[in-house]
Design an enzyme around this catalytic site. Sequence first.
Site, short mmCIF file in Angstrom:
data_model
loop_
_atom_site.label_atom_id
_atom_site.label_comp_id
_atom_site.label_asym_id
_atom_site.label_seq_id
_atom_site.Cartn_x
_atom_site.Cartn_y
_atom_site.Cartn_z
N ARG A 163 -36.89 21.09 -21.26
CA ARG A 163 -35.32 21.26 -21.74
C ARG A 163 -35.86 21.78 -22.98
O ARG A 163 -37.07 22.22 -23.20
CB ARG A 163 -35.96 19.33 -22.04
CG ARG A 163 -34.91 18.66 -21.41
CD ARG A 163 -34.67 16.40 -21.84
NE ARG A 163 -34.91 16.83 -22.76
CZ ARG A 163 -34.26 15.71 -23.46
NH1 ARG A 163 -34.50 14.66 -22.82
NH2 ARG A 163 -34.18 15.52 -24.78
N ARG B 287 -35.63 17.88 -34.47
CA ARG B 287 -34.76 16.54 -34.50
C ARG B 287 -36.51 15.39 -34.51
O ARG B 287 -35.63 14.38 -34.52
CB ARG B 287 -36.07 16.66 -32.28
CG ARG B 287 -34.71 17.30 -31.48
CD ARG B 287 -35.36 17.39 -30.02
NE ARG B 287 -35.41 16.63 -29.54
CZ ARG B 287 -36.06 16.51 -28.78
NH1 ARG B 287 -36.48 17.34 -27.83
NH2 ARG B 287 -36.53 15.33 -27.60
N ARG C 2 -27.15 7.06 -33.17
CA ARG C 2 -28.05 7.63 -34.25
C ARG C 2 -28.24 7.72 -35.53
O ARG C 2 -28.48 8.24 -35.88
CB ARG C 2 -28.45 8.38 -33.25
CG ARG C 2 -29.58 8.85 -31.99
CD ARG C 2 -29.17 10.65 -31.30
NE ARG C 2 -30.94 10.80 -30.68
CZ ARG C 2 -31.28 10.94 -29.27
NH1 ARG C 2 -30.42 10.13 -29.19
NH2 ARG C 2 -32.33 12.05 -29.29
N LYS D 161 -38.24 5.71 -24.33
CA LYS D 161 -37.21 5.53 -24.29
C LYS D 161 -36.43 5.52 -22.58
O LYS D 161 -36.52 4.24 -21.96
CB LYS D 161 -36.25 5.16 -25.36
CG LYS D 161 -36.60 5.56 -26.70
CD LYS D 161 -35.33 5.75 -27.34
CE LYS D 161 -34.69 6.87 -27.48
NZ LYS D 161 -35.94 7.92 -28.05
N ARG E 37 -43.27 16.99 -22.01
CA ARG E 37 -42.76 16.88 -20.72
C ARG E 37 -41.79 17.42 -20.09
O ARG E 37 -41.51 18.45 -19.95
CB ARG E 37 -41.42 16.20 -21.43
CG ARG E 37 -40.31 14.62 -20.89
CD ARG E 37 -39.63 14.66 -21.81
NE ARG E 37 -38.31 14.28 -22.72
CZ ARG E 37 -37.77 14.10 -23.82
NH1 ARG E 37 -37.58 12.75 -23.47
NH2 ARG E 37 -37.47 14.48 -24.59
P1 ADP Z 1 -34.36 12.60 -26.10
O1 ADP Z 1 -34.81 11.53 -24.88
O2 ADP Z 1 -36.24 13.23 -26.46
O3 ADP Z 1 -34.86 11.62 -27.42
P2 ADP Z 1 -32.27 12.10 -25.74
O4 ADP Z 1 -32.67 12.32 -24.00
O5 ADP Z 1 -31.86 10.75 -26.03
O6 ADP Z 1 -33.43 12.70 -26.48
O7 ADP Z 1 -30.75 13.47 -26.57
C1 ADP Z 1 -30.93 14.80 -26.40
C2 ADP Z 1 -30.07 15.23 -27.64
O8 ADP Z 1 -28.76 15.22 -27.03
C3 ADP Z 1 -29.78 15.38 -28.91
O9 ADP Z 1 -31.07 15.55 -28.86
C4 ADP Z 1 -28.85 15.37 -29.06
O10 ADP Z 1 -28.45 16.72 -29.56
C5 ADP Z 1 -28.04 14.77 -28.52
N1 ADP Z 1 -27.79 13.12 -28.54
C6 ADP Z 1 -27.88 12.52 -27.91
N2 ADP Z 1 -27.38 11.36 -28.05
C7 ADP Z 1 -26.71 11.21 -29.36
C8 ADP Z 1 -26.14 10.86 -30.02
N3 ADP Z 1 -25.94 9.31 -30.15
N4 ADP Z 1 -25.76 11.20 -31.15
C9 ADP Z 1 -25.56 12.69 -31.39
N5 ADP Z 1 -25.82 13.38 -30.79
C10 ADP Z 1 -26.63 12.45 -29.57
P1 ADP Z 2 -37.61 8.77 -24.72
O1 ADP Z 2 -36.92 8.85 -24.52
O2 ADP Z 2 -37.75 8.08 -26.40
O3 ADP Z 2 -37.57 10.65 -25.87
P2 ADP Z 2 -39.56 9.36 -22.41
O4 ADP Z 2 -39.04 8.80 -21.77
O5 ADP Z 2 -38.56 10.31 -22.17
O6 ADP Z 2 -39.52 9.38 -23.90
O7 ADP Z 2 -40.47 10.67 -22.84
C1 ADP Z 2 -41.26 11.15 -23.02
C2 ADP Z 2 -42.69 11.56 -22.81
O8 ADP Z 2 -43.61 10.57 -22.80
C3 ADP Z 2 -42.36 11.75 -21.36
O9 ADP Z 2 -43.24 13.28 -20.72
C4 ADP Z 2 -43.13 10.90 -20.60
O10 ADP Z 2 -43.75 10.81 -19.37
C5 ADP Z 2 -44.21 10.39 -21.79
N1 ADP Z 2 -44.34 8.92 -21.98
C6 ADP Z 2 -43.64 7.84 -21.58
N2 ADP Z 2 -44.32 6.93 -21.96
C7 ADP Z 2 -45.38 6.79 -22.49
C8 ADP Z 2 -46.28 6.06 -22.46
N3 ADP Z 2 -46.40 4.36 -23.03
N4 ADP Z 2 -47.58 6.80 -21.96
C9 ADP Z 2 -47.80 8.21 -22.79
N5 ADP Z 2 -46.74 9.12 -22.15
C10 ADP Z 2 -45.25 8.57 -21.68
#
Ligand code: ADP
Ligand code: ADP
Length: 209
Positions: free
Chosen positions: A155, A166, A88, A13, A122
């Site tokens: 992270r 998660r 979420r 995302k 990541r």
């Molecule tokens: P990811 O990229 O792995 O999906 P995020 O960066 O979006 O993770 O979120 C990291 C953490 O921040 C989540 O695991 C949660 O603890 C908190 N968080 C982010 N967005 C929300 C939300 N909408 N509701 C509750 N907690 C959130």
């Molecule tokens: P989210 O925000 O949904 O948690 P991220 O954008 O942070 O996901 O991506 C999670 C991990 O996957 C990062 O290390 C990123 O570099 C990698 N990644 C993202 N998109 C792709 C893709 N299309 N193919 C392979 N790796 C990807």
Amino acid sequence: MKLIFLGPPGAGKGTIADLAVGALGLPHISTGDLFRAAVKNGTSLGLKVKDIMASGGLVPDELTIELVRERLGQADAAGGWILDGFPRTIPQAEALGKIAGVDKVVNFDVADEIVVGRLSGRRVCRSCGKIYHVANMPPKKEGACDIDGGELYTRDDDKEAAIKVRLDTYRAQTAPLIDWYGKKGSLMTIDGVGDPKAVLGRFMAAIGR
Ligand code: ADP
Ligand code: ADP
């Protein structure tokens, strides 16, 4: 255009949002990034959420909804946004419905095995937040950001124990939003697997751009 990015942690995302912002001229609003900034700056919100985030759990709805309400009220959000990582939970989606209308909900479909490999590899730039992957999207120089040379870190919640929490949390609390938005008719699901540029292309086609 008001867009929500939905999908499991590691679906890509943040990566696709960063690639799309230039073309769409919309701010990328990530609740995870906002919470991480609060933790980094040691604010009272940061102190409340630090341990919850590290464990892989969700921040309570009231705190999250208030953060989003405040962020969406800022001037740069008046013309639309990409909201990444919010809502979420169903209560968050209901609250958002009272704050703003949503044009499209984009659900990035990526299987669990792939997501686990993406999260464990990541790396994120400590200064600008740019996202890398040790194998899929490596920096030019190991451990350093291509943009500003900042240190790349793992992270706390990308460690094995938190990844499992998660994914369980996603299934129990967030995945029900796929049906919830599906019934409202605003949902589009796109295949999130493949080269990021290919995923970006699918996303742009899905929103008609
Ligand atoms: P990811 O990229 O792995 O999906 P995020 O960066 O979006 O993770 O979120 C990291 C953490 O921040 C989540 O695991 C949660 O603890 C908190 N968080 C982010 N967005 C929300 C939300 N909408 N509701 C509750 N907690 C959130
Ligand atoms: P989210 O925000 O949904 O948690 P991220 O954008 O942070 O996901 O991506 C999670 C991990 O996957 C990062 O290390 C990123 O570099 C990698 N990644 C993202 N998109 C792709 C893709 N299309 N193919 C392979 N790796 C990807």
